[in-house]
Structure formats: structure tokens, C-alpha cells
Design a protein around this motif. Structure first.
Motif, PDB file in Angstrom:
ATOM      1  N   ALA A  40       6.200  -4.131   5.968  1.00  0.00           N
ATOM      2  CA  ALA A  40       6.221  -2.730   6.376  1.00  0.00           C
ATOM      3  C   ALA A  40       7.221  -2.568   7.522  1.00  0.00           C
ATOM      4  CB  ALA A  40       4.837  -2.291   6.810  1.00  0.00           C
ATOM      5  N   PRO A  41       7.718  -1.369   7.732  1.00  0.00           N
ATOM      6  CA  PRO A  41       8.690  -1.139   8.813  1.00  0.00           C
ATOM      7  C   PRO A  41       8.139  -1.585  10.162  1.00  0.00           C
ATOM      8  CG  PRO A  41       8.596   0.767   7.378  1.00  0.00           C
ATOM      9  CD  PRO A  41       7.483  -0.136   6.948  1.00  0.00           C
ATOM     10  N   GLY A  42       8.936  -2.377  10.864  1.00  0.00           N
ATOM     11  CA  GLY A  42       8.548  -2.832  12.186  1.00  0.00           C
ATOM     12  C   GLY A  42       7.540  -3.954  12.210  1.00  0.00           C
TER      13      GLY A  42
ATOM     14  N   LYS B 114      -3.755   2.454  -0.638  1.00  0.00           N
ATOM     15  CA  LYS B 114      -3.977   3.096   0.653  1.00  0.00           C
ATOM     16  C   LYS B 114      -2.643   3.324   1.359  1.00  0.00           C
ATOM     17  CE  LYS B 114      -8.304   0.496   1.217  1.00  0.00           C
ATOM     18  NZ  LYS B 114      -9.063  -0.425   2.101  1.00  0.00           N
ATOM     19  N   LEU B 115      -2.663   4.215   2.340  1.00  0.00           N
ATOM     20  CA  LEU B 115      -1.442   4.485   3.085  1.00  0.00           C
ATOM     21  C   LEU B 115      -0.864   3.198   3.679  1.00  0.00           C
ATOM     22  CD1 LEU B 115      -2.428   7.749   5.012  1.00  0.00           C
ATOM     23  CD2 LEU B 115      -1.100   7.550   2.906  1.00  0.00           C
ATOM     24  N   GLU B 116      -1.744   2.321   4.134  1.00  0.00           N
ATOM     25  CA  GLU B 116      -1.290   1.090   4.781  1.00  0.00           C
ATOM     26  C   GLU B 116      -0.710   0.065   3.813  1.00  0.00           C
ATOM     27  OE1 GLU B 116      -4.271   2.570   5.052  1.00  0.00           O
ATOM     28  OE2 GLU B 116      -5.907   1.081   5.156  1.00  0.00           O
ATOM     29  N   ASP B 117      -0.748   0.362   2.526  1.00  0.00           N
ATOM     30  CA  ASP B 117      -0.093  -0.516   1.546  1.00  0.00           C
ATOM     31  C   ASP B 117       1.401  -0.227   1.432  1.00  0.00           C
ATOM     32  OD1 ASP B 117      -3.008  -0.178  -0.506  1.00  0.00           O
ATOM     33  OD2 ASP B 117      -2.459  -1.899   0.756  1.00  0.00           O
ATOM     34  N   THR B 118       1.852   0.816   2.082  1.00  0.00           N
ATOM     35  CA  THR B 118       3.275   1.155   2.052  1.00  0.00           C
ATOM     36  C   THR B 118       4.109   0.031   2.654  1.00  0.00           C
ATOM     37  OG1 THR B 118       2.888   3.543   2.161  1.00  0.00           O
ATOM     38  CG2 THR B 118       5.024   2.748   2.926  1.00  0.00           C
TER      39      THR B 118
ATOM     40  N   VAL C 252       7.304   0.284  -2.185  1.00  0.00           N
ATOM     41  CA  VAL C 252       6.074   0.977  -2.573  1.00  0.00           C
ATOM     42  C   VAL C 252       5.722   1.926  -1.438  1.00  0.00           C
ATOM     43  CG1 VAL C 252       3.614   0.738  -3.009  1.00  0.00           C
ATOM     44  CG2 VAL C 252       5.229  -0.878  -4.035  1.00  0.00           C
ATOM     45  N   THR C 253       5.606   3.195  -1.757  1.00  0.00           N
ATOM     46  CA  THR C 253       5.257   4.200  -0.759  1.00  0.00           C
ATOM     47  C   THR C 253       4.009   4.931  -1.217  1.00  0.00           C
ATOM     48  OG1 THR C 253       7.584   4.505  -0.167  1.00  0.00           O
ATOM     49  CG2 THR C 253       6.040   6.213   0.530  1.00  0.00           C
ATOM     50  N   VAL C 254       2.987   4.897  -0.380  1.00  0.00           N
ATOM     51  CA  VAL C 254       1.733   5.570  -0.681  1.00  0.00           C
ATOM     52  C   VAL C 254       1.629   6.798   0.213  1.00  0.00           C
ATOM     53  CG1 VAL C 254      -0.761   5.337  -0.850  1.00  0.00           C
ATOM     54  CG2 VAL C 254       0.707   3.342  -1.246  1.00  0.00           C
ATOM     55  N   SER C 255       1.446   7.948  -0.404  1.00  0.00           N
ATOM     56  CA  SER C 255       1.382   9.211   0.342  1.00  0.00           C
ATOM     57  C   SER C 255      -0.031   9.766   0.338  1.00  0.00           C
ATOM     58  CB  SER C 255       2.340  10.223  -0.268  1.00  0.00           C
ATOM     59  OG  SER C 255       1.926  10.557  -1.570  1.00  0.00           O
TER      60      SER C 255
END
Length: 126
Positions: A40-42, A87-91, A122-125
């Protein structure tokens, strides 16, 4: 020359599903343990799931256990990651990797992987 090519990423709503694929070439696929990792970013790249050379043994990160399923088809030189209840955190960017390590049946350590794909987003919204 070994190539691992991921596909199947995209944008999905929370609670949805995606299936990632990783096609391997240039190696004897059944001789390699395979894994999925994500970044994930960062954040640092982290382990998601791994599968043994035969496909008979698997391992998952606690964060995805019960939601993700790793599988492989040695006849097609392909490993899959079925992702449900996203989930959002799977992005993250998801990477597949191959390891020739024989020290463990299922390899979960990033440093033990020899080859990596280029990743799929993969982006989860919400």
C-alpha cells in the motif's frame, strides 16, 4: 528468462470480489512455491498468501484469512488469488512471486522469493 505477469486487478466496492491471476513462464512452474504480496502507499510490502509447489498446502496473513483463497494450476503455469469481502484496507498493488526454496513447504518470507511480477493495482472504494 523468468516472467511473472499479474492480471485481474481493478476498482471494486467494499464487500466485493476480485480474482487475481499470475501467469508464469521461463521456469518449471511445479518446482516453485508461489506467493502473493501487497504494498500500500507509504507502507512496506507485506505477505498475503502462499502455496506449496503441489498446491496441497497454503498459508495466509491473518488480515486476509477466511476472505482470500490462493490456488494454482500447474498445467496452466498459473497461480490465483480469489479475494472476497474486500475492505478499504485491501487497497494496494498486489505482486505474485516465485521461490525455489526447499527449506519450507510454504514460504511466507519476502526475502526467500526469487522472482517477482510487476504488480497489479487493487483499489477498494466505499
Amino acid at each position: 528468462q523468468v516472467h511473472l505477469v499479474e492480471s485481474g486487478g481493478g476498482l471494486v466496492q467494499a464487500g466485493g470480489s476480485l480474482r487475481l491471476s499470475c501467469a508464469a513462464s521461463g521456469l518449471i512452474f511445479s518446482s516453485y512455491g508461489m506467493g502473493w504480496f501487497r504494498q500500500a502507499p507509504g507502507k512496506e510490502r507485506e505477505f498475503v498468501a502462499a502455496i506449496s509447489r503441489s498446491g496441497g498446502r497454503t498459508s495466509y496473513a491473518d488480515s486476509v484469512k477466511g476472505r482470500f483463497t490462493i490456488s494454482r494450476d500447474n498445467a496452466k503455469n498459473t497461480v490465483y488469488l480469489q479475494m472476497n469481502s474486500l475492505k478499504l484496507e485491501d487497497t494496494a498493488v498486489y505482486y505474485c512471486a516465485a521461490t525455489v526454496s526447499r527449506q519450507r513447504i510454504v514460504v511466507v518470507t519476502i526475502g526467500e522469493y526469487d522472482y517477482w511480477g510487476q504488480g497489479t493495482q487493487v483499489t477498494v472504494s466505499s
